[in-house]
Design an enzyme around this catalytic site. Structure first.
Site, PDB file in Angstrom:
ATOM      1  N   PHE B 152     -43.169  19.346   6.864  1.00  0.00           N
ATOM      2  CA  PHE B 152     -41.847  19.265   6.284  1.00  0.00           C
ATOM      3  C   PHE B 152     -42.079  17.634   5.700  1.00  0.00           C
ATOM      4  O   PHE B 152     -42.641  16.711   6.258  1.00  0.00           O
ATOM      5  CB  PHE B 152     -40.610  19.070   7.033  1.00  0.00           C
ATOM      6  CG  PHE B 152     -39.609  20.154   6.436  1.00  0.00           C
ATOM      7  CD1 PHE B 152     -39.853  21.607   6.511  1.00  0.00           C
ATOM      8  CD2 PHE B 152     -38.602  19.777   5.666  1.00  0.00           C
ATOM      9  CE1 PHE B 152     -39.175  22.622   5.955  1.00  0.00           C
ATOM     10  CE2 PHE B 152     -37.751  20.816   5.195  1.00  0.00           C
ATOM     11  CZ  PHE B 152     -38.314  22.095   5.267  1.00  0.00           C
ATOM     12  N   GLN B 273     -27.831  13.037  -1.488  1.00  0.00           N
ATOM     13  CA  GLN B 273     -28.825  13.523  -1.582  1.00  0.00           C
ATOM     14  C   GLN B 273     -29.238  14.542  -2.508  1.00  0.00           C
ATOM     15  O   GLN B 273     -28.700  15.493  -2.619  1.00  0.00           O
ATOM     16  CB  GLN B 273     -29.747  13.912  -0.415  1.00  0.00           C
ATOM     17  CG  GLN B 273     -31.137  14.253  -0.364  1.00  0.00           C
ATOM     18  CD  GLN B 273     -31.692  14.618   0.796  1.00  0.00           C
ATOM     19  OE1 GLN B 273     -31.412  15.662   1.540  1.00  0.00           O
ATOM     20  NE2 GLN B 273     -32.528  13.764   1.440  1.00  0.00           N
ATOM     21  N   HIS B 275     -31.681  17.319  -3.966  1.00  0.00           N
ATOM     22  CA  HIS B 275     -32.915  18.091  -3.627  1.00  0.00           C
ATOM     23  C   HIS B 275     -33.735  18.398  -4.856  1.00  0.00           C
ATOM     24  O   HIS B 275     -33.305  18.722  -5.771  1.00  0.00           O
ATOM     25  CB  HIS B 275     -32.619  19.436  -2.762  1.00  0.00           C
ATOM     26  CG  HIS B 275     -33.721  20.119  -2.078  1.00  0.00           C
ATOM     27  ND1 HIS B 275     -34.849  20.604  -2.530  1.00  0.00           N
ATOM     28  CD2 HIS B 275     -33.822  20.108  -0.724  1.00  0.00           C
ATOM     29  CE1 HIS B 275     -35.589  21.019  -1.632  1.00  0.00           C
ATOM     30  NE2 HIS B 275     -34.998  20.769  -0.352  1.00  0.00           N
ATOM     31  N   LEU B 285     -31.213  26.799  -3.736  1.00  0.00           N
ATOM     32  CA  LEU B 285     -32.369  25.828  -2.972  1.00  0.00           C
ATOM     33  C   LEU B 285     -33.578  26.950  -2.965  1.00  0.00           C
ATOM     34  O   LEU B 285     -33.516  27.761  -2.236  1.00  0.00           O
ATOM     35  CB  LEU B 285     -31.740  25.452  -1.538  1.00  0.00           C
ATOM     36  CG  LEU B 285     -32.897  24.573  -0.667  1.00  0.00           C
ATOM     37  CD1 LEU B 285     -32.966  23.388  -1.306  1.00  0.00           C
ATOM     38  CD2 LEU B 285     -31.951  24.684   0.743  1.00  0.00           C
ATOM     39  N   GLU B 288     -38.081  23.125   1.147  1.00  0.00           N
ATOM     40  CA  GLU B 288     -39.091  22.470   1.071  1.00  0.00           C
ATOM     41  C   GLU B 288     -40.297  22.986   1.598  1.00  0.00           C
ATOM     42  O   GLU B 288     -41.482  22.761   1.933  1.00  0.00           O
ATOM     43  CB  GLU B 288     -38.650  21.013   1.995  1.00  0.00           C
ATOM     44  CG  GLU B 288     -39.219  19.957   1.591  1.00  0.00           C
ATOM     45  CD  GLU B 288     -38.715  18.670   1.917  1.00  0.00           C
ATOM     46  OE1 GLU B 288     -37.429  18.546   2.061  1.00  0.00           O
ATOM     47  OE2 GLU B 288     -39.261  17.798   2.782  1.00  0.00           O
ATOM     48  N   ARG B 319     -37.360  13.784  -0.139  1.00  0.00           N
ATOM     49  CA  ARG B 319     -36.501  14.215  -1.329  1.00  0.00           C
ATOM     50  C   ARG B 319     -36.286  13.358  -2.396  1.00  0.00           C
ATOM     51  O   ARG B 319     -36.694  13.604  -3.647  1.00  0.00           O
ATOM     52  CB  ARG B 319     -35.496  15.076  -0.849  1.00  0.00           C
ATOM     53  CG  ARG B 319     -35.738  16.223   0.149  1.00  0.00           C
ATOM     54  CD  ARG B 319     -34.698  16.675   0.914  1.00  0.00           C
ATOM     55  NE  ARG B 319     -34.987  17.993   1.692  1.00  0.00           N
ATOM     56  CZ  ARG B 319     -34.426  18.407   2.377  1.00  0.00           C
ATOM     57  NH1 ARG B 319     -33.133  17.915   2.715  1.00  0.00           N
ATOM     58  NH2 ARG B 319     -34.792  19.507   3.136  1.00  0.00           N
ATOM     59  N   HIS B 385     -27.550  18.326  -2.831  1.00  0.00           N
ATOM     60  CA  HIS B 385     -27.832  18.914  -1.615  1.00  0.00           C
ATOM     61  C   HIS B 385     -27.015  18.513  -0.210  1.00  0.00           C
ATOM     62  O   HIS B 385     -26.496  19.267   0.255  1.00  0.00           O
ATOM     63  CB  HIS B 385     -29.380  18.871  -1.461  1.00  0.00           C
ATOM     64  CG  HIS B 385     -30.050  19.587  -0.410  1.00  0.00           C
ATOM     65  ND1 HIS B 385     -29.543  21.069  -0.137  1.00  0.00           N
ATOM     66  CD2 HIS B 385     -30.461  19.245   0.715  1.00  0.00           C
ATOM     67  CE1 HIS B 385     -30.327  21.311   0.983  1.00  0.00           C
ATOM     68  NE2 HIS B 385     -30.840  20.428   1.369  1.00  0.00           N
ATOM     69  N   ARG B 427     -31.566  11.355   3.967  1.00  0.00           N
ATOM     70  CA  ARG B 427     -31.697  12.393   5.048  1.00  0.00           C
ATOM     71  C   ARG B 427     -33.489  12.991   4.810  1.00  0.00           C
ATOM     72  O   ARG B 427     -33.609  13.332   3.831  1.00  0.00           O
ATOM     73  CB  ARG B 427     -30.736  13.494   5.137  1.00  0.00           C
ATOM     74  CG  ARG B 427     -31.050  14.405   6.186  1.00  0.00           C
ATOM     75  CD  ARG B 427     -30.175  15.485   6.407  1.00  0.00           C
ATOM     76  NE  ARG B 427     -29.889  16.438   5.242  1.00  0.00           N
ATOM     77  CZ  ARG B 427     -30.672  17.282   4.943  1.00  0.00           C
ATOM     78  NH1 ARG B 427     -31.587  17.676   5.794  1.00  0.00           N
ATOM     79  NH2 ARG B 427     -30.327  18.176   4.167  1.00  0.00           N
TER      80      ARG B 427
END
Lengths: 237, 613, 117
Positions: B152, B273, B275, B285, B288, B319, B385, B427
């Protein structure tokens, strides 16, 4: 932008009490790529704010927006309007449940069926401390097609047996029971089997396959029920 | 002797009951609240996502009476939408260490995360994962039968120096869904009391002491008072302030706005954030995990443009960096077809891998973008996000009334609505499920300790429901010309353009004025549904009020912070400014506008350095 | 009126399936032999009667009879359980179906068992 007519079921308990509800027509333009939920949102935000329906994630994982669209149960957020192939779209609340308002139904009886089959992992042996229980990929694979359920209610609402027998556990709860029955970590079969070995339980299913057709996640509840029966047969013989 | 010993003597016990007869009558007289609409529980948890249900589970396990209030049925909570995984250094497939996870999270936060809190979280991570497994979560498995892990973004080996590491524990690409359902199942098992489809309207806080909440029963209509010794907010984020967002329709800043209204501060609200991989125009979404499995990001010229921005990590950079790289491509005219779209290409992975490891992503792409990733790339664009900021809490999740030290007695917050702060300015993927789980659990444990010391309820103020009753009545009767949905659309469109991936003073000032204007217009709204039963229009109007309050703080905070850090990128103030801005923002709402204060970042181990991937 | 509480429906389900399978087999045999398949030909009393008088065929026909009665009446009973919700009414129908089954069984048996060519 194509013109569509949405025929939406309306029922306001404060005004329509005692009636069977009414149908309201909305003529709206639908953009390419819109889902039925997008269309309902458009109606609510631009035409008639009083229209009531449940919605949350709008991408098919929360299971809030189960409804009957052109006679077929599905979740509105995943149903492309263009794919329906009709210019007139009928939107109704899920059948088999009491309507609270417009497209919102009382899901309590549906959840009650789930609670009845003890929808949680039952393990008597202590798990290893500070480690996971081991489960082979093959054993894990047995859960595929059962654990993905989003509790939208489309299956149980489409089940003629459930329409007739409101105490029938329904495809959803039975599939949940199967999900635990085939989990290599679960030891709760003895407890759970009492709930499903009932005349309103696993034997009530007439394998009509409506639930399979209705499931927006393409899960096969009927197969899960058959698997349960097979397990019970093995247990008896 | 517990740490709560000091609170034992402060409660007035009337036969262990919370109200005398006269007081009960007076409460009865508050318009709209009937005596039977007052509920009493040891602990009341607002929100039934991972944080809320984990907390409830802990409290229930200890034998206390806990109620969970949620505006949607528990399994509809947005935690369930998380796809990729939950981070924990289990080292099931290759070498990994808690310290590496610690470092990655600090670095990901652009050094704004409090390191004491981060260390606690990453240390508890493996334990939480094992507990989840014991609860029955159907994790994917390695050939030896251990929990499967995947790559990730931002999670790497050897204190940021090595290659990506397999750290995200996964259940195919439905990790959030299975965690949420399993937690709910456990709550059912233990008999946690759920009040589903109750919409919380306000907190009951007097003299720095929280005594519960006031809620609206959506199904039947009617105000309910929930009287509690311990109240915990787990109300989620506020992505719905933006037009393009991954968030559910329910993520409308309700909890954070209520805290603001109660005169308490919010922390680091400017950090939202984006994404990078939301389905174009929808914002839905695409996890990821798609890049973790090896997906490419391609611009209009067919280039893997991440070469220019993060040559080492490429598509696995964090991100915020990818979102900005994409936006730069847009601004320089290399978006697909000149539009704000980039292609996410999975074709080289092959049909088998896509079907086995990314089934849900394929399904989403087919249903919402009309594209089968086996044959075609998926059109994507950055989408709002996650909100790093929120209600300031300490490491035990207790809400801080001054944002720094002073606890609002009886009040906890956990999950996305809280700011501990473990995510700082940005994050890392898979750390959100971890944050929600660990802090939900920590809040639960702390509540248990508190409840085992504090034995009785303190009397409620008699007018505790007044504010909520007035607001509902006002909206039901309002007959101004404005439609709430129109105001919300103006807010969302402009927030995405003016307070999004890139920000500058001119845009933000413009946005602030727009919000002020919308707040005025909000006073003249009307709703078309005047009924009591399941009035979703009333709920939308209330939600809009919350969004407008919180958006003001986001924009004011963004205007105030004149640097670039993590998800907050000011084009007019280049570079990170550790000298002036290595500190948390605390924001209060006052008559004049938003007021700020600051608190230092807790740095225990890793000294801030340049964040490069 | 209450009817005796049987198991959850396991045996009803099991025997419905077993009799179903048996019926298919028995039917095929019945048609094949009675109609002299695959050649075919006219079915006459003279041809059929001697066969029906043998013990084997008496057992065969009795099995056939029991299976058909159980399968048919149990099927009706399942439909009744779906659509008749009153316990009392269900019990009446249950006993009525049992009685009907018995009567038909006896009628069948007195036809089959004493038969002489």
């Amino acid at each position: 932008m194509a013109e569509y007519i949405f025929r939406v079921f309306r029922y306001d308990p404060e005004k329509d009490e005692g009636t069977r509800g009414r149908v309201q027509e909305y003529k709206i333009g639908v953009e390419r790529g819109w889902t039925v939920l997008d269309a309902l949102n458009y109606i609510k935000w631009h035409v008639d704010g009083s229209l009531a329906y449940r919605r949350a994630c709008r991408h098919g994982i929360c299971g809030s927006c189960g409804m009957t669209i052109n006679g077929k149960n599905t979740i509105a957020c995943e149903q492309q309007v263009a794919d329906l192939g009709t210019q007139v779209v009928t939107v109704e609340p899920l059948r088999g449940f009491r309507v609270i308002k417009d497209l919102i139904v009382d899901m309590e009886p549906f959840y009650d069926k789930l609670y009845a089959i003890k929808p949680y992992l039952i393990a008597y042996s202590d798990p290893p401390t500070d480690k996971e229980r081991l489960q082979s990929p093959e054993d894990r694979k047995l859960l595929d097609g059962k654990y993905e359920c989003i509790l939208c209610g489309c299956c149980t609402s489409s089940c003629p047996t459930y329409w007739a027998d409101k105490e029938f556990l329904g495809p959803n709860a039975l599939m949940k029971a199967a999900r635990f029955a085939v989990d290599s970590r679960d030891e709760g079969w003895e407890e759970r089997v009492n709930a499903i070995d009932d005349k309103h339980g696993v034997w009530r299913c007439h394998t009509i396959f409506n639930c399979v057709e209705a499931c927006p996640k393409e899960l096969n509840a009927t197969r899960a029920i058959v698997e349960l029966r097979r397990l019970m047969l093995k247990g008896r013989l | 002797m517990g740490k709560f010993e000091g609170y034992r003597g402060t409660f007035r016990c009337v036969d262990n009951r919370w109200l005398g007869t006269d007081e009960a009558k007076e409460l009865h007289e508050v318009e709209g609240v009937e005596l039977h609409n007052v509920h009493e529980h040891d602990a009341v948890i607002v929100g039934a996502g991972l944080a809320g249900m984990y907390a409830a589970l802990e409290v229930k396990k200890a034998g206390f009476d806990v109620a969970v209030l949620t505006k949607v049925f528990p399994t509809r909570s947005h935690s369930g939408a998380a796809q990729g995984g939950i981070a924990a250094a289990l080292a099931n497939l290759e070498e990994d260490h808690i310290e590496w996870h610690f470092y990655d999270t600090v670095k990901g936060s652009d050094f704004l995360g409090d390191q004491d809190a981060i260390e606690l979280m990453v240390r508890e991570a493996p334990l939480v994962i094992f507990e989840y497994e014991h609860m029955g979560v159907p994790f994917s498995r390695t050939p030896e039968g251990k929990i499967m892990q995947r790559y990730f973004g931002g999670h790497v080996k050897d204190f940021g120096r090595g290659k990506p590491v397999l750290r995200a524990c996964m259940a195919a690409d439905r990790t959030g869904h299975v965690l949420l359902h399993t937690l709910w199942e456990q709550c059912v098992k233990l008999g946690v009391r759920f009040y589903s489809e109750y919409y919380v309207l306000s907190l009951i806080i007097t003299d720095g002491h929280c005594q519960g909440v006031v809620a609206w029963d959506l199904i039947n209509g009617g105000i309910h008072v929930f009287h509690a010794k311990a109240t915990c907010f787990a109300t989620g984020g506020y992505g719905r302030a933006y037009k393009i967002t991954t968030n559910s329709h329910a993520n409308t800043a309700d909890g954070v706005a209520m805290v603001l209204e109660a005169g308490l501060p919010l922390e680091d609200m400017e950090f939202v954030q984006f994404h990078p991989t939301g389905i174009a125009k929808q914002g839905i979404l695409i996890s990821e995990a798609a890049r973790g499995e090896g997906g490419y990001l391609i611009n209009d010229k067919g280039e893997r443009f991440m070469e220019r921005y993060a040559p080492d990590k490429m598509e696995l950079a964090p991100r915020d960096i990818i979102s900005r790289s994409m936006w730069t491509e847009f601004l320089e005219g290399r978006g697909i077809g000149g539009e704000r779209v980039i292609h996410l290409d999975l074709r080289h992975l092959g049909a088998d891998k896509i079907k086995e490891r990314l089934p849900q992503i394929r399904e989403l792409a087919m249903k919402f973008a009309g594209v089968d990733p086996i044959d075609e790339p998926i059109p994507i664009q950055p989408t709002a996000h996650y909100s790093m900021g929120g209600i300031p809490t300490d490491i035990n999740c207790r809400v801080l009334g001054d944002g720094k030290e002073q606890w609002v007695r009886g009040f906890w917050a956990a999950g996305e609505c809280a700011c501990v702060s473990v995510h700082g300015a940005n994050r890392l993927g898979t750390n959100s499920l971890l944050d929600a789980s660990v802090h939900g659990k920590r809040a639960g444990r702390d509540i248990v300790e508190y409840l085992s010391v504090v034995e009785c309820f303190e009397p409620l103020p008699v007018d505790c429901a007044r504010k909520a009753v007035d607001r509902v009545n006002w909206i039901l009767k309002a007959d101004g010309p404005e439609r709430p949905s129109e105001l919300r659309e103006i807010l969302q469109d402009n927030m995405y353009e003016l307070c999004g991936v890139f920000r500058n003073e001119e845009d933000l000032t413009k946005m602030y004025d727009i919000i002020k204007d919308l707040q005025k217009r909000y006073q003249n709204i009307h709703i078309e549904d005047k009924s009591k039963v399941f009035n979703t229009h009333l709920m939308e109007a209330l939600e809009l009020g919350h969004l407008l309050e919180v958006a003001e703080v986001i924009v004011a905070g963004a205007l105030n912070r004149t640097e670039c850090r993590g998800a907050h990128w000011r084009t007019d103030c280049p570079g990170r400014d550790d000298e002036n801005w290595l500190k948390h923002t605390l924001a209060w709402k006052t008559e004049e506008g938003v007021e700020f204060d600051y608190k230092p970042v807790v740095i225990t181990r890793f000294i801030p350095e340049v964040r490069k991937y | 009126m209450k009817f005796p509480r049987t198991s959850g429906g396991f045996y009803a389900w099991l025997f419905q399936r077993l009799t179903g399978i048996l019926l298919v087999i028995l039917l095929i045999i019945h048609f094949a032999i009675t109609h002299n398949l695959p050649k075919g030909g006219e079915v006459t009393y003279a041809l059929v009667a001697p066969r029906l008088a043998t013990a084997t065929w008496k057992v065969f026909d009795l099995t056939f009879l029991v299976c058909a009665l159980f399968h048919g009446l149990n099927g009706v009973w399942m439909v009744v359980q779906d659509y008749v919700h009153s316990e009392t009414a269900q019990a009446w129908i249950f006993y009525a179906l049992c009685t009907l089954g018995l009567v038909l069984l006896v009628l069948g048996a007195i036809t089959v068992i004493p038969f002489k060519a």
